[in-house]
Design an enzyme around this catalytic site. Structure first.
Site, PDB file in Angstrom:
ATOM      1  N   ARG A  19      11.461  -5.683   4.908  1.00 12.05           N
ATOM      2  CA  ARG A  19      11.206  -4.302   4.483  1.00 12.05           C
ATOM      3  C   ARG A  19      12.146  -3.308   5.161  1.00 12.05           C
ATOM      4  O   ARG A  19      12.415  -3.401   6.353  1.00 12.05           O
ATOM      5  CB  ARG A  19       9.751  -3.950   4.824  1.00 12.05           C
ATOM      6  CG  ARG A  19       9.409  -2.478   4.619  1.00 12.05           C
ATOM      7  CD  ARG A  19       7.936  -2.266   4.482  1.00 12.05           C
ATOM      8  NE  ARG A  19       7.196  -2.536   5.698  1.00 12.05           N
ATOM      9  CZ  ARG A  19       5.861  -2.499   5.757  1.00 12.05           C
ATOM     10  NH1 ARG A  19       5.147  -2.239   4.683  1.00 12.05           N
ATOM     11  NH2 ARG A  19       5.240  -2.759   6.890  1.00 12.05           N
TER      12      ARG A  19
ATOM     13  N   LYS B 133       0.820  -1.215   0.000  1.00  9.10           N
ATOM     14  CA  LYS B 133       0.000   0.000   0.000  1.00  9.10           C
ATOM     15  C   LYS B 133       0.853   1.264   0.000  1.00  9.10           C
ATOM     16  O   LYS B 133       0.629   2.161  -0.785  1.00  9.10           O
ATOM     17  CB  LYS B 133      -0.884   0.063   1.260  1.00  9.10           C
ATOM     18  CG  LYS B 133      -2.029  -0.889   1.311  1.00  9.10           C
ATOM     19  CD  LYS B 133      -2.930  -0.560   2.513  1.00  9.10           C
ATOM     20  CE  LYS B 133      -2.197  -0.563   3.839  1.00  9.10           C
ATOM     21  NZ  LYS B 133      -1.861  -1.887   4.356  1.00  9.10           N
TER      22      LYS B 133
ATOM     23  N   ARG C 112      -0.157  -8.871  13.576  1.00 11.99           N
ATOM     24  CA  ARG C 112      -0.772  -7.932  12.633  1.00 11.99           C
ATOM     25  C   ARG C 112      -1.569  -8.681  11.565  1.00 11.99           C
ATOM     26  O   ARG C 112      -2.641  -8.227  11.139  1.00 11.99           O
ATOM     27  CB  ARG C 112       0.294  -7.044  11.985  1.00 11.99           C
ATOM     28  CG  ARG C 112       0.772  -5.943  12.929  1.00 11.99           C
ATOM     29  CD  ARG C 112       2.127  -5.388  12.550  1.00 11.99           C
ATOM     30  NE  ARG C 112       2.162  -4.751  11.245  1.00 11.99           N
ATOM     31  CZ  ARG C 112       3.300  -4.465  10.586  1.00 11.99           C
ATOM     32  NH1 ARG C 112       4.457  -4.791  11.108  1.00 11.99           N
ATOM     33  NH2 ARG C 112       3.242  -3.873   9.419  1.00 11.99           N
TER      34      ARG C 112
ATOM     35  N   ARG D  52      -9.612   0.528   8.762  1.00  8.81           N
ATOM     36  CA  ARG D  52      -9.041  -0.782   9.062  1.00  8.81           C
ATOM     37  C   ARG D  52     -10.013  -1.648   9.857  1.00  8.81           C
ATOM     38  O   ARG D  52      -9.692  -2.780  10.196  1.00  8.81           O
ATOM     39  CB  ARG D  52      -7.786  -0.575   9.889  1.00  8.81           C
ATOM     40  CG  ARG D  52      -6.510  -1.091   9.255  1.00  8.81           C
ATOM     41  CD  ARG D  52      -5.371  -0.711  10.184  1.00  8.81           C
ATOM     42  NE  ARG D  52      -4.162  -1.387   9.886  1.00  8.81           N
ATOM     43  CZ  ARG D  52      -3.176  -0.880   9.140  1.00  8.81           C
ATOM     44  NH1 ARG D  52      -3.301   0.298   8.577  1.00  8.81           N
ATOM     45  NH2 ARG D  52      -2.081  -1.565   8.965  1.00  8.81           N
TER      46      ARG D  52
ATOM     47  N   ARG E  16      11.242  -0.607  10.472  1.00  6.14           N
ATOM     48  CA  ARG E  16      10.224  -0.211  11.441  1.00  6.14           C
ATOM     49  C   ARG E  16      10.238  -1.152  12.635  1.00  6.14           C
ATOM     50  O   ARG E  16      10.408  -2.355  12.479  1.00  6.14           O
ATOM     51  CB  ARG E  16       8.842  -0.241  10.782  1.00  6.14           C
ATOM     52  CG  ARG E  16       8.475   1.076  10.134  1.00  6.14           C
ATOM     53  CD  ARG E  16       7.259   0.969   9.282  1.00  6.14           C
ATOM     54  NE  ARG E  16       6.177   0.191   9.888  1.00  6.14           N
ATOM     55  CZ  ARG E  16       5.040  -0.075   9.277  1.00  6.14           C
ATOM     56  NH1 ARG E  16       4.832   0.373   8.049  1.00  6.14           N
ATOM     57  NH2 ARG E  16       4.110  -0.781   9.866  1.00  6.14           N
TER      58      ARG E  16
HETATM   59  P1  ADP Z   1       1.086  -1.796   7.661  1.00  8.39           P
HETATM   60  O1  ADP Z   1       0.020  -1.530   6.653  1.00  8.39           O
HETATM   61  O2  ADP Z   1       2.337  -2.327   7.060  1.00  8.39           O
HETATM   62  O3  ADP Z   1       0.605  -2.639   8.810  1.00  8.39           O
HETATM   63  P2  ADP Z   1       0.857   0.943   8.744  1.00  8.39           P
HETATM   64  O4  ADP Z   1       1.976   1.905   8.731  1.00  8.39           O
HETATM   65  O5  ADP Z   1      -0.319   1.220   7.892  1.00  8.39           O
HETATM   66  O6  ADP Z   1       1.533  -0.448   8.339  1.00  8.39           O
HETATM   67  O7  ADP Z   1       0.335   0.727  10.231  1.00  8.39           O
HETATM   68  C1  ADP Z   1       1.185   0.455  11.306  1.00  8.39           C
HETATM   69  C2  ADP Z   1       0.386   0.236  12.588  1.00  8.39           C
HETATM   70  O8  ADP Z   1      -0.320   1.443  12.939  1.00  8.39           O
HETATM   71  C3  ADP Z   1      -0.704  -0.827  12.519  1.00  8.39           C
HETATM   72  O9  ADP Z   1      -0.194  -2.128  12.766  1.00  8.39           O
HETATM   73  C4  ADP Z   1      -1.680  -0.359  13.604  1.00  8.39           C
HETATM   74  O10 ADP Z   1      -1.235  -0.727  14.897  1.00  8.39           O
HETATM   75  C5  ADP Z   1      -1.600   1.169  13.506  1.00  8.39           C
HETATM   76  N1  ADP Z   1      -2.654   1.685  12.607  1.00  8.39           N
HETATM   77  C6  ADP Z   1      -2.471   2.228  11.368  1.00  8.39           C
HETATM   78  N2  ADP Z   1      -3.652   2.574  10.817  1.00  8.39           N
HETATM   79  C7  ADP Z   1      -4.616   2.232  11.718  1.00  8.39           C
HETATM   80  C8  ADP Z   1      -6.040   2.301  11.740  1.00  8.39           C
HETATM   81  N3  ADP Z   1      -6.750   2.806  10.713  1.00  8.39           N
HETATM   82  N4  ADP Z   1      -6.700   1.863  12.850  1.00  8.39           N
HETATM   83  C9  ADP Z   1      -6.030   1.362  13.890  1.00  8.39           C
HETATM   84  N5  ADP Z   1      -4.690   1.240  13.934  1.00  8.39           N
HETATM   85  C10 ADP Z   1      -3.981   1.662  12.867  1.00  8.39           C
END
Ligand code: ADP
Ligand code: ZN
Length: 206
Positions: A122, A13, A164, A88, A153
């Site tokens: 990554r 993404k 996750r 999400r 990260r």
């Molecule tokens: P990835 O898509 O690789 O998991 P992100 O950078 O999008 O990475 O998200 C990292 C973390 O941030 C997620 O594992 C979650 O804990 C939190 N997070 C991100 N977006 C949301 C969301 N919309 N609702 C709840 N938690 C979120």
């Protein structure tokens, strides 16, 4: 255009988001990036978010929805935006419907068994957000676009990733149905190389 970019962790993404936002001149809004910036600055929301993110869990809906709502009210979002990592949960999708319309939801599909390797390998640029995989870096440690030292990260370790992916299956994937029913969902195969995936997204966006 108001776009939601959807996919499992590691589906690519973020990589695609940078390119789509540039092509359509719309702001790229990543809830993950917003949380990481808040964690770095140790803001109240950052301190709360860290306790969830470190465990591979979702930040609670209420806080997440509030952050996105405020961000979408800004002037630069009035002609469109690209949401990356939000919604999400179905509750987040329902909340989004109350404060903004969505033109299209792009589901970047990658088989779940490919994701673990993608995420643990990554490396990301903290400055321009470009993502890389160690497999293709062949020892290079800096960003090809801006020269910044790449980082891994904190939540990209095998243990957190497993959680996750579980959370994705349980809480996030039902959103696919939610948007399919609204008739706004398009699906692209996320397994090809970066340019191929980007081209199929552009083709489908028209
Ligand atoms: P990835 O898509 O690789 O998991 P992100 O950078 O999008 O990475 O998200 C990292 C973390 O941030 C997620 O594992 C979650 O804990 C939190 N997070 C991100 N977006 C949301 C969301 N919309 N609702 C709840 N938690 C979120
Ligand atoms: Zn960079």
């Amino acid at each position: 255009m108001k776009i939601v970019l959807f996919g499992a962790p590691g589906a690519g993404k973020g990589t695609q988001a940078v390119r789509i936002a540039q092509k359509y001149s719309i702001p790229h809004i990543s809830t993950g990036d917003i949380f990481r910036a808040n964690m770095k600055e140790k803001t109240p929301i950052g301190i709360i978010a860290k306790t969830f993110i470190d465990r591979g869990q979702l930040v609670p809906d209420e806080a997440t929805i509030q952050i996105v709502k405020e961000r979408l009210e800004k002037e630069d979002c009035q002609n469109g935006f690209l949401l990356d990592g939000f919604p999400r949960t179905v509750a987040q999708a329902e909340a989004l419907d109350t404060f903004s319309s969505v033109d299209v939801v792009i589901n970047v599909e990658v088989p779940l068994d490919k994701l673990l390797e993608r995420i643990t390998g990554r490396r990301v640029c903290p400055k321009c957000r470009e993502s890389y995989h160690i497999k293709f870096l062949s020892g290079v440690t800096t960003c090809a676009k801006c020269g910044t030292e790449l980082v891994q990260r904190a939540d990209d370790n095998a243990e957190t990733v497993a959680e996750r992916l579980e959370v994705y299956k349980k809480e996030t994937s039902p959103i696919i149905d939610y948007y399919a029913k609204q008739g706004v969902l398009i699906t692209v195969n996320g397994e090809g190389d970066i340019e191929d995936v980007f081209n199929s997204i552009c083709e489908k966006l028209g």
